[in-house]
Design an enzyme around this catalytic site. Structure first.
Site, PDB file in Angstrom:
ATOM      1  N   HIS A 194       0.843  -1.195   0.000  1.00 45.08           N
ATOM      2  CA  HIS A 194       0.000   0.000   0.000  1.00 45.08           C
ATOM      3  C   HIS A 194       0.874   1.239   0.000  1.00 45.08           C
ATOM      4  CE1 HIS A 194       0.571   1.525   4.154  1.00 45.08           C
ATOM      5  NE2 HIS A 194       0.721   0.244   4.484  1.00 45.08           N
ATOM      6  N   CYS A 195       0.290   2.359  -0.440  1.00 47.09           N
ATOM      7  CA  CYS A 195       0.958   3.656  -0.352  1.00 47.09           C
ATOM      8  C   CYS A 195       0.157   4.511   0.622  1.00 47.09           C
ATOM      9  CB  CYS A 195       1.085   4.297  -1.729  1.00 47.09           C
ATOM     10  SG  CYS A 195      -0.491   4.585  -2.566  1.00 47.09           S
ATOM     11  N   ILE A 196       0.150   5.822   0.473  1.00 50.70           N
ATOM     12  CA  ILE A 196      -0.527   6.653   1.476  1.00 50.70           C
ATOM     13  C   ILE A 196      -2.039   6.740   1.253  1.00 50.70           C
ATOM     14  CG2 ILE A 196       1.493   8.037   2.029  1.00 50.70           C
ATOM     15  CD1 ILE A 196       0.366  10.250   0.248  1.00 50.70           C
ATOM     16  N   ARG A 198      -3.667   4.155  -1.272  1.00 52.32           N
ATOM     17  CA  ARG A 198      -4.159   3.063  -2.107  1.00 52.32           C
ATOM     18  C   ARG A 198      -3.662   1.694  -1.657  1.00 52.32           C
ATOM     19  NH1 ARG A 198      -4.091   5.388  -8.271  1.00 52.32           N
ATOM     20  NH2 ARG A 198      -4.561   7.540  -7.756  1.00 52.32           N
TER      21      ARG A 198
END
Length: 655
Positions: A194-196, A198
């Site tokens: 995951h990113c910030i 998604r």
């Protein structure tokens, strides 16, 4: 039947056995939830349709799911739209994890209570993993009475083993389970980071992911595909949802270093000035995703209401009906109600999409269109007021879209804050009313004046451009007016149009606004002519007729904005048509327009003359330009495949 298993399904209730196509719910009738059947019940005693383990009992008791030993995942949905009844008509005797046998009593369903609430009692059974496991569903025959517990269908199943998704009981457990199921199940996942904002899935087969189902989950903003990843946009809660997904599918799917890298990269990008434009594009895309998803449930009635309003405009234009007659007043109320109360409806649907409280946001919508506020906002002498000494300008939010979407977005954060500071034992009373108070004041005191200043500035600028060059003004207004409508900035032009007609008896500006409706209608007409998708054809035709009647919301939010290129191309056509309208100095003599409002372009005391011919050239010329441009450059059915669109029924195995 090599590698196949037969599964007998019994009727979950007494009643008439029907095909799914007769269910008055498009998600089920079009087979989007899988193959199955429905029953119009004559008794409220609900039994299990097969042997299996209960995997789902909805909080509102209106649906339950079970999984058989052969891997079939079965959903039984009790009634249509009965989720709104908060579980009152149902007595459930099962819970998740229970083992049940075919014919075991599982739910008592109060049919009369459901009917009294204006809902349908239709019971729906769907094999939700039909695409993965079902070879064929054979029934004993439809349109006949059956008894609960009697065999009504046999499913021929592929012998596949699916990994079991574990429930954890956490806050995001249901959302996580639904995401896993709709990306194709655990067996279709290679890894997850995951990113910030998604979840980033690496899938074995992207085609198995159901974009539409995921996008419609409460808590999901939209989906995207980039860099070999299937990305589910969550927003601020992405870490919590990620943890819930991993808790269910197992830590073997994690890649901590890749996650850390993605978080660092996206955090860095969010902080960099040179990445401002990509962030704006992503934000706009997410906004449009929320906007269209919030509007989709009411597109049908918006289109119908638009057509009714167009018919009324024609009847009054030809003096068949008087605007003071009882017939007109009642029909106008029917046609206008959906638009007038749009902030309330959108407050509810947008809140469900964004994770806010739908009831509170519907109340906020009601506050924005409270009659006394609308009345005060309608007069220059009373629009300026103050709240606790804070000066503000009241705005009439009837038919508006943007402000309530902003409120729905803020609602989640306001509610989270209030729950942190208010003791548990008084939350149920104080959180809803304080949330409604805060959100209403933010919109009325904050957003309202900003919209007023921007819309007045834009309107004055556009009028100045018209005085300088009608052709240039037509080009600019034609190109940007429908975008102004989306953000509520068009209201600054409306008083100018009204004043022109009231004072001078005509309005050049209204002629250009009329063009923008024709262009958006022409765009969806092109989609209707080009697409082979039955559902999209139906929606596009209805939206086109509505736009030609002067109501563009169904075209905008149902089709054109959803497939952004259509909206862009339609706006270009609108700009060309606006320039032509300005060049010909087409005049308008009433608050009416589009194709249905042609009587408003007949010059009073003169009749059909040069102005009416200018109307025909500019409006039908714009229609042709819009249809041709969108047909050639704005739309292709490949856009449905690319987006995994819910209208792309070619990828769905129908019952």
């Amino acid at each position: 039947m090599n590698n196949q298993t037969l599964l007998s399904l019994v009727a979950p209730a007494d009643g008439k056995l029907l095909t799914l196509s007769k269910v008055q719910d498009p998600v089920f009738s079009q087979g989007l939830m899988g193959e199955g059947f429905s029953i119009e019940p004559s008794s409220g005693n609900i039994v299990s349709p097969a042997d299996g383990v209960i995997t789902l009992v909805s909080e509102t008791k209106h649906a339950f799911g079970l999984k058989t030993s052969s891997g079939a995942e079965i959903l039984v949905h009790l009634g249509i739209d009965t989720v709104d009844l908060k579980g009152e008509p149902f007595e459930v005797s099962i819970k998740e994890g229970d083992q049940v046998k075919a014919g075991d009593s599982v739910v008592k369903m109060n049919l009369q209570m459901i009917k009294d609430a204006g809902k349908q009692t239709t019971i729906i059974l769907a094999i939700t993993n039909s695409k993965d496991i079902l070879e064929e569903l054979m029934t004993t025959g439809f349109d006949k009475d059956v008894k609960a517990g009697s065999t009504v269908a046999v499913a021929s199943l592929k012998s596949v083993q699916k990994k079991v998704v574990k429930k954890t009981g956490g806050k995001y457990d249901e959302l996580a389970a639904n995401i896993v199921e709709n990306v194709g199940g655990v067996e279709n996942i290679k890894s997850l980071i995951h990113c910030i904002t998604r979840l980033r899935f690496y899938l074995k087969d992207d085609s198995k992911a159901n974009d539409e189902s995921i996008e419609n989950l409460d808590g999901v903003i939209t989906v995207a595909k980039a860099g070999g990843q299937y990305q589910v946009v969550i927003g601020q809660a992405v870490t919590d949802v990620y943890d819930a997904v991993i808790a269910q599918i197992g830590t073997q799917f994690t890649d901590d270093s890749a996650t850390a890298e993605a978080v660092a990269e996206t955090t860095d990008k969010a902080d960099k000035v040179h990445d401002f434009w990509p962030n704006v594009k992503r934000g706009a895309s997410n906004f449009i995703g929320v906007l269209t998803a919030s509007m989709i449930p009411i597109i049908g009635i918006l289109a119908g209401s638009g057509i009714l309003k167009g018919i009324l405009a024609a009847l009054t234009g030809f003096k068949v009906l008087s605007t003071t007659s009882g017939t007109y007043i009642l029909l106008n109320a029917i046609g206008d109600a959906t638009f007038y109360f749009l902030p309330i409806i959108l407050g509810f649907t947008a809140a469900k999409k964004l994770g806010s409280d739908p009831i509170v946001l519907a109340i906020v919508g009601g506050i924005l269109i409270y009659p006394q506020i609308v009345t005060l906002a309608g007069k220059a002498s009373t629009a300026s007021t103050s709240f606790l000494g804070i000066p503000t300008t009241l705005v009439a939010y009837t038919s508006s879209v943007f402000p309530i979407i902003v409120a729905a977005w803020l609602g989640k954060y306001v509610e989270q804050f209030l729950k942190k500071v208010i003791p548990t034992y008084i939350r149920s009373v104080f959180v809803p009313i304080l949330e409604a108070l805060i959100l209403s004041l933010v919109i009325i005191i904050g957003v309202g004046p900003i919209i007023t200043v921007l819309s007045k500035g834009l309107s004055n600028g556009l009028v100045s451009i018209y005085n300088f060059s009608p052709t240039l003004c037509g080009f600019v207004i034609g190109g940007i007016y429908q975008t102004m409508v989306i953000f509520g900035l068009h209201w600054g032009l409306i008083p100018i149009v009204i004043n022109d007609i009231a004072t001078n008896g005509h309005s050049y500006i209204n002629s250009i606004l009329s063009i923008t409706m024709v262009a958006q209608g022409g765009a969806v007409l092109a989609v209707f002519l080009k697409t082979k998708n039955k559902h999209l054809k139906e929606m596009s035709l209805a939206a086109a007729v509505s736009a030609f009647c002067g109501v563009t919301e169904p075209a905008l939010y149902g089709v054109n904005l959803k497939y952004k290129r259509i909206f862009i191309v339609a706006s270009i056509a609108s700009a060309i048509g606006g320039a032509l309208t300005g060049f010909l100095r087409v005049d308008n003599y009433a608050l009416s327009g589009a194709l249905i409002g042609f009587p408003a372009f007949i010059t009073p005391g003169v009749g059909i003359g040069s102005n009416f011919y200018g109307y025909l050239i500019s409006h039908y010329g714009t229609l042709v330009i819009s249809v041709v441009l969108v047909y050639l450059f704005g739309f292709t059915d490949k856009m449905l495949v690319k987006k995994g669109d819910p209208m792309n029924l070619n990828n769905v195995k129908l019952a």
